[in-house]
Write an enzyme that holds these catalytic residues in place. Structure first.
Site, PDB file in Angstrom:
ATOM      1  CG  ASP A  82      -1.945   0.999   1.311  1.00 15.91           C
ATOM      2  OD1 ASP A  82      -2.409   1.422   0.235  1.00 15.91           O
ATOM      3  OD2 ASP A  82      -2.352   1.385   2.436  1.00 15.91           O
ATOM      4  CD  GLU A 134      -3.427   8.250  -4.894  1.00 12.87           C
ATOM      5  OE1 GLU A 134      -3.145   7.220  -4.251  1.00 12.87           O
ATOM      6  OE2 GLU A 134      -3.811   9.308  -4.359  1.00 12.87           O
ATOM      7  CG  HIS A 180      -5.414   8.205   3.243  1.00 15.70           C
ATOM      8  ND1 HIS A 180      -4.854   8.852   2.173  1.00 15.70           N
ATOM      9  CD2 HIS A 180      -5.512   6.896   2.883  1.00 15.70           C
ATOM     10  CE1 HIS A 180      -4.607   7.972   1.208  1.00 15.70           C
ATOM     11  NE2 HIS A 180      -5.012   6.780   1.605  1.00 15.70           N
ATOM     12  CG  HIS A 213      -6.120   4.742  -1.806  1.00 11.60           C
ATOM     13  ND1 HIS A 213      -5.026   4.317  -1.099  1.00 11.60           N
ATOM     14  CD2 HIS A 213      -6.027   4.170  -3.039  1.00 11.60           C
ATOM     15  CE1 HIS A 213      -4.290   3.533  -1.871  1.00 11.60           C
ATOM     16  NE2 HIS A 213      -4.872   3.424  -3.055  1.00 11.60           N
ATOM     17  N   GLY A 214      -8.953   5.716   1.208  1.00 11.98           N
ATOM     18  CA  GLY A 214      -9.631   6.553   2.191  1.00 11.98           C
ATOM     19  C   GLY A 214     -11.110   6.228   2.301  1.00 11.98           C
ATOM     20  CB  SER A 216     -12.439   4.052   7.028  1.00 13.64           C
ATOM     21  OG  SER A 216     -11.552   2.950   7.060  1.00 13.64           O
ATOM     22  CG  ASP A 258      -5.326   1.105   8.139  1.00 14.99           C
ATOM     23  OD1 ASP A 258      -5.589   0.327   9.072  1.00 14.99           O
ATOM     24  OD2 ASP A 258      -4.225   1.671   8.036  1.00 14.99           O
TER      25      ASP A 258
END
Ligand code: G3H
Ligand code: 13P
Ligand code: ZN
Length: 311
Positions: A82, A134, A180, A213-214, A216, A258
């Site tokens: 990652d 990315e 994130h 990504h990010g 959560s 995460d």
């Protein structure tokens, strides 16, 4: 089953309108909780390791934990680096048995991002490993890098075709408003993810796997559990799960999680200590933390990703 790359997982996910969960791992209980949930639900799985995790737990220990997960389960598992930030780090993970790496050149100029990504792709493909790149820049904290909201930028759909063609990358992480960490959106804000950008990217790259990504959700139950047991987290909102489900129906094939794992684990450990202040057996708090991770990942696979039964 041996470790696999993400190639087939992503193709099936794209065609099936679901996404594969990519969960960050740092120790044995996290690896176990995640893989037990995926195995129970017969879901393909990506276990991902940040450079911070690799420093914390050591490459060999993490490899052996993931090898044990592969041995103990009947599902396809990919092991992914990652946010790799250098060619050398990616090479070291490729040489050391990872099946997928991310080279994150999103902080570089466009041409420099292409050059670095291309270099990693050439080495990775020669070794049967796939590469995530990315374009665009997420806000938030990863490792020691803290990107402020002002320095973040959405992905420009006009660049993606050129970028993917010239780098040869296998999947692309894009910035559509996620970030994130545990503080993504201020309470009271009207949360919007830029699905228009996602769809525009998908139009330019038909069938190509996109990564979020990010992602959560900063599940309130765990934030409350932390704060009710002596913690001091500020109020914050994460990505609403119905939005993530919608992204998974579109071109998003990999969803990175995460912070939710960290919140579940920390909330559970805090509760054990609060309820049993005399406890000092690590199994008595890491065991419940592992159970909480298993339940959380079951929920993500079933209600957010839609990858249950797809192994
Ligand atoms: O995006 C970053 C992941 O949450 C990993 O975090 O670099 O603190 O291990 P870390
Ligand atoms: P979260 O902080 O939202 O869990 O994002 C994790 C991530 O993107 C890992 O690369
Ligand atoms: Zn990330």
């Amino acid at each position: 089953m041996a470790l696999v790359t993400t190639e087939k997982m992503f193709k099936d996910a794209y065609d099936g309108g679901y996404a594969i969960g990519a969960f960050n791992v740092n120790n044995m209980e996290i690896v176990q909780g995640i893989t037990e949930a995926a195995n129970e639900l017969n879901s393909p799985l990506i276990l991902q390791v940040s450079s911070g995790a690799r420093k914390y737990a050591n490459h060999t220990y993490l490899m052996k934990l993931v090898e044990a997960a592969v041995q103990e389960t009947d599902i396809p598992i990919a092991l992914h680096l990652d946010h790799g930030d250098t060619f050398e780090l990616c090479k070291s993970c490729i040489d050391g048995g990872f099946t997928s790496v991310m080279i994150d050149g999103s902080h570089l100029d466009y041409e420099d991002n292409i050059a670095l990504t291309r270099q990693v792709v050439e080495y990775a493909h020669a070794h049967g490993v796939v590469v995530e790149a990315e374009l665009g820049r997420l806000a938030g904290i990863e490792d020691e890098v803290n990107v402020s909201a002002e320095d973040s930028s959405y992905t420009d759909p006009d660049e993606v075709e050129d970028f993917v063609t010239r780098t040869g990358c296998d999947s692309l992480a894009i910035a559509i408003g996620t970030s994130h960490g545990a503080y993504k959106f201020k309470p009271g804000t009207d949360i919007k993810l830029r699905f228009d950008i996602l769809d525009e990217v998908a139009k330019r790259l038909p069938g190509f796997p996109i990564v979020l990504h990010g992602a959560s959700s900063v599940i309130p139950e765990f934030v409350e559990m932390i704060n009710a047991n002596g913690g001091a987290l500020e109020d914050a909102l994460g990505c609403p799960e119905p939005m993530l489900r919608e992204a998974a129906r579109r071109a998003v094939c990999k969803i990175n999680i995460d912070s939710d794992l960290r919140l579940a684990m920390t909330g559970t450990v805090r509760r054990v200590f609060n309820e049993s202040p005399a406890e000092f057996d690590p199994r008595k708090y890491l065991g419940p933390a592992r159970d909480a991770i298993r339940e959380l990942v079951r929920h993500k696979i079933t209600d957010v990703l839609g990858s249950d039964g797809k192994a």
